[in-house]
Scaffold this motif. Structure first.
Motif, PDB file in Angstrom:
ATOM      1  N   LYS A  48       0.828  -1.210   0.000  1.00 31.71           N
ATOM      2  CA  LYS A  48       0.000   0.000   0.000  1.00 31.71           C
ATOM      3  C   LYS A  48       0.860   1.256   0.000  1.00 31.71           C
ATOM      4  O   LYS A  48       0.539   2.241  -0.670  1.00 31.71           O
ATOM      5  N   ALA A  49       1.956   1.221   0.732  1.00 34.67           N
ATOM      6  CA  ALA A  49       2.841   2.392   0.799  1.00 34.67           C
ATOM      7  C   ALA A  49       3.455   2.689  -0.572  1.00 34.67           C
ATOM      8  O   ALA A  49       3.580   3.863  -0.959  1.00 34.67           O
TER       9      ALA A  49
ATOM     10  N   LYS B 176       3.174   6.247  -5.552  1.00 38.55           N
ATOM     11  CA  LYS B 176       3.045   6.439  -6.996  1.00 38.55           C
ATOM     12  C   LYS B 176       1.748   7.163  -7.372  1.00 38.55           C
ATOM     13  O   LYS B 176       1.742   8.036  -8.238  1.00 38.55           O
ATOM     14  N   LEU B 177       0.628   6.766  -6.758  1.00 35.62           N
ATOM     15  CA  LEU B 177      -0.685   7.268  -7.176  1.00 35.62           C
ATOM     16  C   LEU B 177      -1.293   8.277  -6.210  1.00 35.62           C
ATOM     17  O   LEU B 177      -2.295   8.901  -6.524  1.00 35.62           O
ATOM     18  N   GLY B 178      -0.721   8.396  -5.019  1.00 34.27           N
ATOM     19  CA  GLY B 178      -1.300   9.279  -4.023  1.00 34.27           C
ATOM     20  C   GLY B 178      -2.333   8.531  -3.180  1.00 34.27           C
ATOM     21  O   GLY B 178      -2.597   7.346  -3.382  1.00 34.27           O
ATOM     22  N   LYS B 179      -2.918   9.253  -2.271  1.00 33.19           N
ATOM     23  CA  LYS B 179      -3.926   8.668  -1.377  1.00 33.19           C
ATOM     24  C   LYS B 179      -5.154   8.252  -2.181  1.00 33.19           C
ATOM     25  O   LYS B 179      -5.538   8.931  -3.135  1.00 33.19           O
ATOM     26  N   ALA B 180      -5.769   7.147  -1.790  1.00 33.47           N
ATOM     27  CA  ALA B 180      -6.980   6.674  -2.477  1.00 33.47           C
ATOM     28  C   ALA B 180      -8.066   7.751  -2.394  1.00 33.47           C
ATOM     29  O   ALA B 180      -8.242   8.393  -1.354  1.00 33.47           O
ATOM     30  N   GLU B 181      -8.795   7.923  -3.492  1.00 34.31           N
ATOM     31  CA  GLU B 181      -9.845   8.938  -3.510  1.00 34.31           C
ATOM     32  C   GLU B 181     -11.072   8.482  -2.724  1.00 34.31           C
ATOM     33  O   GLU B 181     -11.777   9.288  -2.157  1.00 34.31           O
TER      34      GLU B 181
ATOM     35  N   THR C  83      -0.827  -6.148   0.375  1.00 27.81           N
ATOM     36  CA  THR C  83      -0.182  -6.360  -0.916  1.00 27.81           C
ATOM     37  C   THR C  83      -1.230  -6.288  -2.021  1.00 27.81           C
ATOM     38  O   THR C  83      -2.316  -6.855  -1.888  1.00 27.81           O
ATOM     39  N   LEU C  84      -0.903  -5.599  -3.111  1.00 27.34           N
ATOM     40  CA  LEU C  84      -1.842  -5.453  -4.223  1.00 27.34           C
ATOM     41  C   LEU C  84      -2.057  -6.796  -4.922  1.00 27.34           C
ATOM     42  O   LEU C  84      -1.108  -7.431  -5.369  1.00 27.34           O
ATOM     43  N   GLN C  85      -3.330  -7.222  -4.997  1.00 22.58           N
ATOM     44  CA  GLN C  85      -3.686  -8.488  -5.621  1.00 22.58           C
ATOM     45  C   GLN C  85      -4.201  -8.315  -7.049  1.00 22.58           C
ATOM     46  O   GLN C  85      -3.900  -9.107  -7.921  1.00 22.58           O
TER      47      GLN C  85
END
Length: 161
Positions: A94-95, A100-105, A147-149
């Motif tokens: 998540k970090a 890369k993308l910033g905080k989730a909207e 972890t991104l799945q």
């Protein structure tokens, strides 16, 4: 800009049309060819490309760039296919995604817990390029154990109550 088959074909078609037009002005083929090479990019970006955008949903694609993602949210749609096809995002924490993308909207809905889950991050890509498009596209990043799945894209639903 990613070089795609439709981009190359449209450039070739534009060049041929410009060359045929310029060739009618004089008989010097080499001069017509050089003028057509110079005029083709202008004809493409100021004539053909705007017309294509009005009547279709074709758009250029770009490679993902973290600075452009943050600075130009309107261009996020053009980076979507690179993000979906790039397997380097899968397995990141998540970090790393946040850097890369910033905080989730916003967080996505999880039916298992009947609430918004902090393991489903959503980013709005904006409206699909084109004059007659009204649907907004979004990307959802699904995490498991930090972890991104998976990554999926979807259209934002409009519900009026």
């Amino acid at each position: 800009m990613i070089i795609t088959v439709p981009l190359v074909i449209s450039f070739i078609v534009t060049f041929v049309l410009v060359w045929l037009f310029v060739k009618t002005i004089g008989n010097k083929k080499w001069l017509s060819f050089l003028i057509a090479i110079v005029i083709t990019p202008f004809a493409y970006f100021y004539l053909l490309y705007p017309m294509v955008n009005i009547f279709s949903s074709y758009h250029h694609e770009k490679y993902f760039n973290a600075e452009d993602w943050e600075e130009y949210p309107a261009q996020r749609f053009e980076m979507m296919s690179d993000i979906l096809n790039d397997t380097t995002f899968i397995g990141e924490t998540k970090a790393e995604i946040k850097s890369k993308l910033g905080k989730a909207e916003w967080y996505g809905w999880d039916d298992a817990i009947k609430a918004n889950s902090k393991d489903k991050w959503n980013y709005n890509l904006g409206f699909k390029p084109g004059a007659f498009t009204k649907d907004q596209e979004c990307l959802e990043f699904v995490f498991k154990n930090d972890t991104l799945q998976s990554i999926r894209n979807y259209q934002l639903e409009k519900k009026f109550e």
